[in-house]
Design a protein around this motif. Structure first.
Motif, PDB file in Angstrom:
ATOM      1  N   ALA A 198       0.850  -1.184   0.000  1.00 55.16           N
ATOM      2  CA  ALA A 198       0.000   0.000   0.000  1.00 55.16           C
ATOM      3  C   ALA A 198       0.886   1.234   0.000  1.00 55.16           C
ATOM      4  N   LEU A 199       0.348   2.325  -0.537  1.00 60.04           N
ATOM      5  CA  LEU A 199       1.100   3.568  -0.677  1.00 60.04           C
ATOM      6  C   LEU A 199       0.194   4.754  -0.415  1.00 60.04           C
ATOM      7  N   TYR A 200       0.729   5.743   0.300  1.00 56.47           N
ATOM      8  CA  TYR A 200       0.050   7.036   0.431  1.00 56.47           C
ATOM      9  C   TYR A 200       1.006   8.129  -0.016  1.00 56.47           C
ATOM     10  N   ARG A 201       0.503   9.045  -0.833  1.00 57.49           N
ATOM     11  CA  ARG A 201       1.324  10.163  -1.308  1.00 57.49           C
ATOM     12  C   ARG A 201       0.572  11.480  -1.091  1.00 57.49           C
ATOM     13  N   TYR A 202       1.295  12.454  -0.549  1.00 60.97           N
ATOM     14  CA  TYR A 202       0.761  13.801  -0.311  1.00 60.97           C
ATOM     15  C   TYR A 202       1.629  14.797  -1.065  1.00 60.97           C
ATOM     16  N   ILE A 203       1.009  15.682  -1.846  1.00 62.15           N
ATOM     17  CA  ILE A 203       1.745  16.715  -2.571  1.00 62.15           C
ATOM     18  C   ILE A 203       1.025  18.042  -2.394  1.00 62.15           C
ATOM     19  N   GLN A 204       1.767  19.051  -1.966  1.00 62.56           N
ATOM     20  CA  GLN A 204       1.259  20.410  -1.867  1.00 62.56           C
ATOM     21  C   GLN A 204       1.979  21.267  -2.898  1.00 62.56           C
ATOM     22  N   HIS A 205       1.224  21.827  -3.849  1.00 65.65           N
ATOM     23  CA  HIS A 205       1.779  22.681  -4.896  1.00 65.65           C
ATOM     24  C   HIS A 205       1.309  24.113  -4.686  1.00 65.65           C
ATOM     25  N   ASP A 206       2.257  25.043  -4.643  1.00 63.86           N
ATOM     26  CA  ASP A 206       1.961  26.477  -4.586  1.00 63.86           C
ATOM     27  C   ASP A 206       2.562  27.122  -5.827  1.00 63.86           C
ATOM     28  N   THR A 207       1.774  27.921  -6.543  1.00 64.60           N
ATOM     29  CA  THR A 207       2.255  28.563  -7.757  1.00 64.60           C
ATOM     30  C   THR A 207       2.085  30.073  -7.653  1.00 64.60           C
ATOM     31  N   THR A 208       2.943  30.795  -8.336  1.00 64.53           N
ATOM     32  CA  THR A 208       2.873  32.255  -8.422  1.00 64.53           C
ATOM     33  C   THR A 208       2.305  32.623  -9.782  1.00 64.53           C
ATOM     34  N   SER A 209       1.223  33.380  -9.795  1.00 63.34           N
ATOM     35  CA  SER A 209       0.547  33.730 -11.045  1.00 63.34           C
ATOM     36  C   SER A 209       1.318  34.807 -11.800  1.00 63.34           C
ATOM     37  N   THR A 210       1.349  34.662 -13.117  1.00 61.30           N
ATOM     38  CA  THR A 210       1.928  35.651 -14.008  1.00 61.30           C
ATOM     39  C   THR A 210       0.959  35.886 -15.156  1.00 61.30           C
ATOM     40  N   PHE A 211       1.252  36.877 -15.991  1.00 63.88           N
ATOM     41  CA  PHE A 211       0.411  37.090 -17.164  1.00 63.88           C
ATOM     42  C   PHE A 211       0.418  35.860 -18.055  1.00 63.88           C
ATOM     43  N   GLN A 212       1.557  35.187 -18.136  1.00 64.43           N
ATOM     44  CA  GLN A 212       1.684  34.034 -19.013  1.00 64.43           C
ATOM     45  C   GLN A 212       0.965  32.808 -18.482  1.00 64.43           C
ATOM     46  N   LEU A 213       0.998  32.578 -17.167  1.00 68.37           N
ATOM     47  CA  LEU A 213       0.446  31.346 -16.611  1.00 68.37           C
ATOM     48  C   LEU A 213      -0.227  31.605 -15.274  1.00 68.37           C
ATOM     49  N   THR A 214      -1.461  31.131 -15.165  1.00 60.31           N
ATOM     50  CA  THR A 214      -2.225  31.234 -13.923  1.00 60.31           C
ATOM     51  C   THR A 214      -2.892  29.896 -13.640  1.00 60.31           C
ATOM     52  N   PHE A 215      -2.783  29.444 -12.393  1.00 66.83           N
ATOM     53  CA  PHE A 215      -3.537  28.282 -11.933  1.00 66.83           C
ATOM     54  C   PHE A 215      -4.662  28.770 -11.022  1.00 66.83           C
ATOM     55  N   THR A 216      -5.856  28.187 -11.188  1.00 65.96           N
ATOM     56  CA  THR A 216      -7.019  28.588 -10.398  1.00 65.96           C
ATOM     57  C   THR A 216      -7.602  27.376  -9.685  1.00 65.96           C
ATOM     58  N   PRO A 217      -7.429  27.307  -8.337  1.00 74.16           N
ATOM     59  CA  PRO A 217      -6.694  28.235  -7.478  1.00 74.16           C
ATOM     60  C   PRO A 217      -5.180  28.058  -7.632  1.00 74.16           C
ATOM     61  N   PRO A 218      -4.386  29.014  -7.128  1.00 77.34           N
ATOM     62  CA  PRO A 218      -2.935  28.911  -7.298  1.00 77.34           C
ATOM     63  C   PRO A 218      -2.291  27.828  -6.439  1.00 77.34           C
ATOM     64  N   ASP A 219      -2.962  27.403  -5.372  1.00 77.55           N
ATOM     65  CA  ASP A 219      -2.418  26.391  -4.464  1.00 77.55           C
ATOM     66  C   ASP A 219      -3.320  25.165  -4.494  1.00 77.55           C
ATOM     67  N   ARG A 220      -2.703  23.994  -4.635  1.00 72.66           N
ATOM     68  CA  ARG A 220      -3.470  22.759  -4.699  1.00 72.66           C
ATOM     69  C   ARG A 220      -2.794  21.686  -3.860  1.00 72.66           C
ATOM     70  N   THR A 221      -3.604  20.769  -3.323  1.00 71.00           N
ATOM     71  CA  THR A 221      -3.110  19.653  -2.525  1.00 71.00           C
ATOM     72  C   THR A 221      -3.605  18.348  -3.129  1.00 71.00           C
ATOM     73  N   LEU A 222      -2.708  17.389  -3.242  1.00 69.01           N
ATOM     74  CA  LEU A 222      -3.060  16.081  -3.783  1.00 69.01           C
ATOM     75  C   LEU A 222      -2.885  15.028  -2.696  1.00 69.01           C
ATOM     76  N   HIS A 223      -3.927  14.220  -2.484  1.00 66.42           N
ATOM     77  CA  HIS A 223      -3.858  13.033  -1.629  1.00 66.42           C
ATOM     78  C   HIS A 223      -4.112  11.820  -2.526  1.00 66.42           C
ATOM     79  N   GLN A 224      -3.194  10.882  -2.511  1.00 66.29           N
ATOM     80  CA  GLN A 224      -3.312   9.719  -3.394  1.00 66.29           C
ATOM     81  C   GLN A 224      -3.037   8.440  -2.617  1.00 66.29           C
ATOM     82  N   TRP A 225      -3.956   7.467  -2.757  1.00 68.89           N
ATOM     83  CA  TRP A 225      -3.829   6.170  -2.096  1.00 68.89           C
ATOM     84  C   TRP A 225      -3.766   5.080  -3.155  1.00 68.89           C
ATOM     85  N   SER A 226      -3.053   4.031  -2.865  1.00 73.37           N
ATOM     86  CA  SER A 226      -3.071   2.881  -3.768  1.00 73.37           C
ATOM     87  C   SER A 226      -2.743   1.616  -2.990  1.00 73.37           C
ATOM     88  N   VAL A 227      -3.275   0.511  -3.466  1.00 78.81           N
ATOM     89  CA  VAL A 227      -2.957  -0.823  -2.948  1.00 78.81           C
ATOM     90  C   VAL A 227      -2.693  -1.705  -4.149  1.00 78.81           C
TER      91      VAL A 227
END
Length: 665
Positions: free
Chosen positions: A342-371
């Motif tokens: 079994a595996l658990y993975r946690y990822i927290q991504h924070d991004t800085t918005s620019t004219f060229q690239l924007t993420f909405t929302p700019p901060d995202r969290t990933l929780h992933q489980w697998s067996v």
């Protein structure tokens, strides 16, 4: 599993983190100038998550050993992968590569999973691998295992077209001191220092520091592209191995600076500007513990944490990743080898918005489980069956199932016939779901007199499904007493729900009156099929002379054919590739390595086919000192390997020469 080792040459087996964060060990036998039988006994862990002889693995596998790559002067992982059959490797500019397996060779390859000592370096922000961060090929490399075809039942989502597992040597095998330094025409300066010692009974450590400085690539008019970069890395590894326990700890930090070439979109005239310099810095710590239990069983746990700060076009991001895994394996009733985990993975991504690239929302969290569960069954003395399945829950599409069936039949002691069928998925990413990426601003009047500037952008969509693959494979391996080996594999891949893009109507409202907008929206409207074959062989004609060759062919068709992106993907992978390597020892002091490669054209990118030649001549000077002169891409003065609309510049890869000095004691 406590074989004695020596400390020079090529590693014939591995000691690594495997099976998604758990430890899996195999004997290490480090041998200079391996014989045919030693080469034939290479093991791989990436097929099933446990060490198995490569010859009897029911998969299209190849192993690139450290000594093989050193013989021809390879300086990074991407250049090493050029000699793995079925791999598509294109260098775009100084720090960027496009690397895929069996097609789908784009600037952001999203169907290949890359592991470093079993630690996944696949990013869920964009998908793919940041090769400028992981391209190191250092003095402590053991081997690179390449698996063509899906491996989702073992490694999870995104191990769709293949797996690359980069494995370093155990600290047990890197005792003493090594100093390596060099300079060249393209690699202006590079060097590394490593010291290894013992840490009590059955325990070893090493500490190391590396530095590399790379020059610019070249534009069509001969001027520099402006993409020079440099990076420093410092790290530590600890290994303990006794009758009951195996412990592995590794920590590393790195920092790099990157000149950014070309221009990026701007909201003000002339609607483009020079990008700021880039950087990539961060580090990780990784550990595992495996315990031998009664009745031929083992329990293993592993974990790693990574921090990354990265600003390279078009992204400005920070991320924290935590991965925790547990695995239990047991040999049951002599005919079953069972593994579950079994595996658990946690990822927290924070991004800085620019004219060229924007993420909405700019901060995202990933929780992933697998067996996952796998059973290797010995149906008869000469027939083995592997059944595996993995269930993985992700925040984009929910639960995904990835089953796999492999059958191996030993026709004789020197011939193996195998077949496999499996299902794999590529899950959407944060970028697929929530980005707004501006790739161009057309000046006023482009769409008619008096019209405002027009922004061309790529959007995200939150209702995307996973891309799916059903893969059918078969292969054969043979070896002969005269020092020859041959491996052949064929495949048919059936893809569905591929993410392509559809144009939206001209938007004259959302950003008016300053801009109009032309947008592309991702949808699961693509399908594809690919078929092909790979052939590799080795011949040790003399005790001190080895020849190795590879040949691969892939025919990929992405539909619907009227989609511009589908056309680009179809024509962005080389149909035919071939390579030949020669390794020759002249006495005990001289080495000569030659690598010759052919890569077919990329018609969708207007990139011609090319031939490349690499030559290395090395001389042992005594006292543990070796001097090597290496020429790379010697066939022509320069050539292009890749083009992309994401970076509207045309770099060329130049001929280069470098001189390296190695001292060991």
């Amino acid at each position: 599993m406590n074989a004695r080792t020596t400390t020079v040459g090529v590693a014939i087996a591995i000691h690594s983190i495997a099976a998604s964060g758990s430890a899996q060990a195999a004997d290490n036998v480090i041998i200079r100038n391996p014989t045919f039988e030693q080469l034939a006994s290479l093991t791989v862990t990436s097929v099933t998550g446990t060490a198995r002889p490569q010859f009897t693995s029911a998969a299209a596998t190849s192993v690139l050993t450290a000594e093989e790559m050193n013989y021809i002067g390879v300086r990074n992982i991407p250049d090493a992968l050029r000699y793995a059959p079925g791999m598509q490797v294109s260098q775009f500019n100084a720090p960027r590569w496009s690397i895929s397996s069996r097609g789908f060779n784009t600037i952001t390859v999203d169907k290949l999973l890359v592991l470093v000592d079993g630690r996944s370096v696949y990013t869920p922000l964009w998908s793919g691998t940041y090769w400028e961060q992981h391209a190191w090929l250092d003095q402590d490399l053991d081997r690179i295992e390449v698996i063509n075809g899906p491996a989702g039942s073992v490694w999870g989502a995104n191990a769709m077209n293949g797996v690359v597992n980069i494995l370093s040597r155990s600290a047990r095998d890197t005792q003493g001191m090594t100093l390596w330094a060099g300079t060249g025409t393209e690699e202006k300066a590079f060097g590394s220092f490593r010291y290894g010692g013992t840490a009590g009974q059955n325990a070893w450590y090493r500490a190391y520091v590396d530095y590399a400085q790379h020059d610019d690539t070249e534009l069509g008019d001969g001027s520099p592209t402006g993409d020079a970069w440099d990076m420093t890395r410092i790290g530590f590894r600890y290994d303990r191995d006794d009758e009951l326990n195996r412990i592995f700890v590794k920590a590393e930090a790195q920092s790099g600076h990157f000149d950014e070439p070309g221009f990026i979109p701007s909201p003000t005239p002339p609607y483009r500007t020079r990008p700021p310099d880039g950087f990539n810095r961060g580090g990780f710590i990784q550990a595992s513990w495996a315990r031998n239990l009664a009745e031929s069983s083992e329990l293993a746990v592993g974990a790693w944490y990574e921090r990354l700060e990265r600003r390279l076009q078009p992204t400005d991001e920070q991320s924290d990743t935590v991965d925790i895994g547990v695995r239990y394996s047991r040999q049951a009733a002599r005919i079953h080898s069972i593994m579950a985990g079994a595996l658990y993975r946690y990822i927290q991504h924070d991004t800085t918005s620019t004219f060229q690239l924007t993420f909405t929302p700019p901060d995202r969290t990933l929780h992933q489980w697998s067996v996952y569960l796998q059973d290797e069954v010995q149906l008869a003395r000469q027939v083995g069956l592997t059944l595996g399945v993995r269930a993985e829950d992700n925040p984009f599409t929910g639960t995904e199932w990835q089953p796999d069936v492999r059958l191996g039949w030993s026709l004789t002691d020197s011939q193996l016939l195998w077949a496999a069928v499996g299902r794999a998925v590529r899950t959407p990413t944060f970028a697929d779901e929530s980005r707004t990426f501006v790739n161009q601003v057309l000046p006023p009047g482009t769409l008619g007199p008096g019209t405002p500037p027009v922004i061309r952008e790529v959007l995200g969509a939150r209702d995307l499904l996973s891309e799916t693959l059903i893969a059918y494979q078969a292969g054969w391996r043979g070896r002969w007493s005269n020092g020859a080996m041959l491996s052949a594999s064929a495949f048919y891949n059936d893809y569905d729900r591929l993410i392509l893009y559809v144009p939206l109507p001209l938007d004259t409202v959302t950003r008016a009156p300053d801009f109009w907008t032309l947008s592309l929206l991702p949808v699961n409207n693509g399908t594809a099929h690919a078929h092909g074959a790979e052939l590799s062989g080795a011949w040790q004609s003399r005790p001190r002379w080895r020849l190795l060759g590879e040949l691969s062919y892939v025919d990929l068709q992405v539909l619907p054919s009227e989609s511009l992106l589908a056309k680009n993907i179809t024509g962005s992978s080389a149909q035919l590739q071939a390579s030949l390597r020669s390794y020759l020892d002249l006495g005990k002091d001289w080495q000569i390595g030659v690598g010759l490669r052919y890569v077919d054209q990329l018609p969708a990118l207007n990139v011609r086919g090319y031939v490349a030649a690499d030559v290395r001549v090395a001389k042992a000077l005594g006292g543990g000192v070796q001097l090597a002169l290496v020429g790379q891409n010697l066939w022509d003065d320069r050539h292009a390997e890749f083009r992309t609309a994401s970076f509207p510049i045309d770099p060329y890869i130049e001929r280069s020469v470098y001189l390296a000095l190695t001292w060991r004691r």
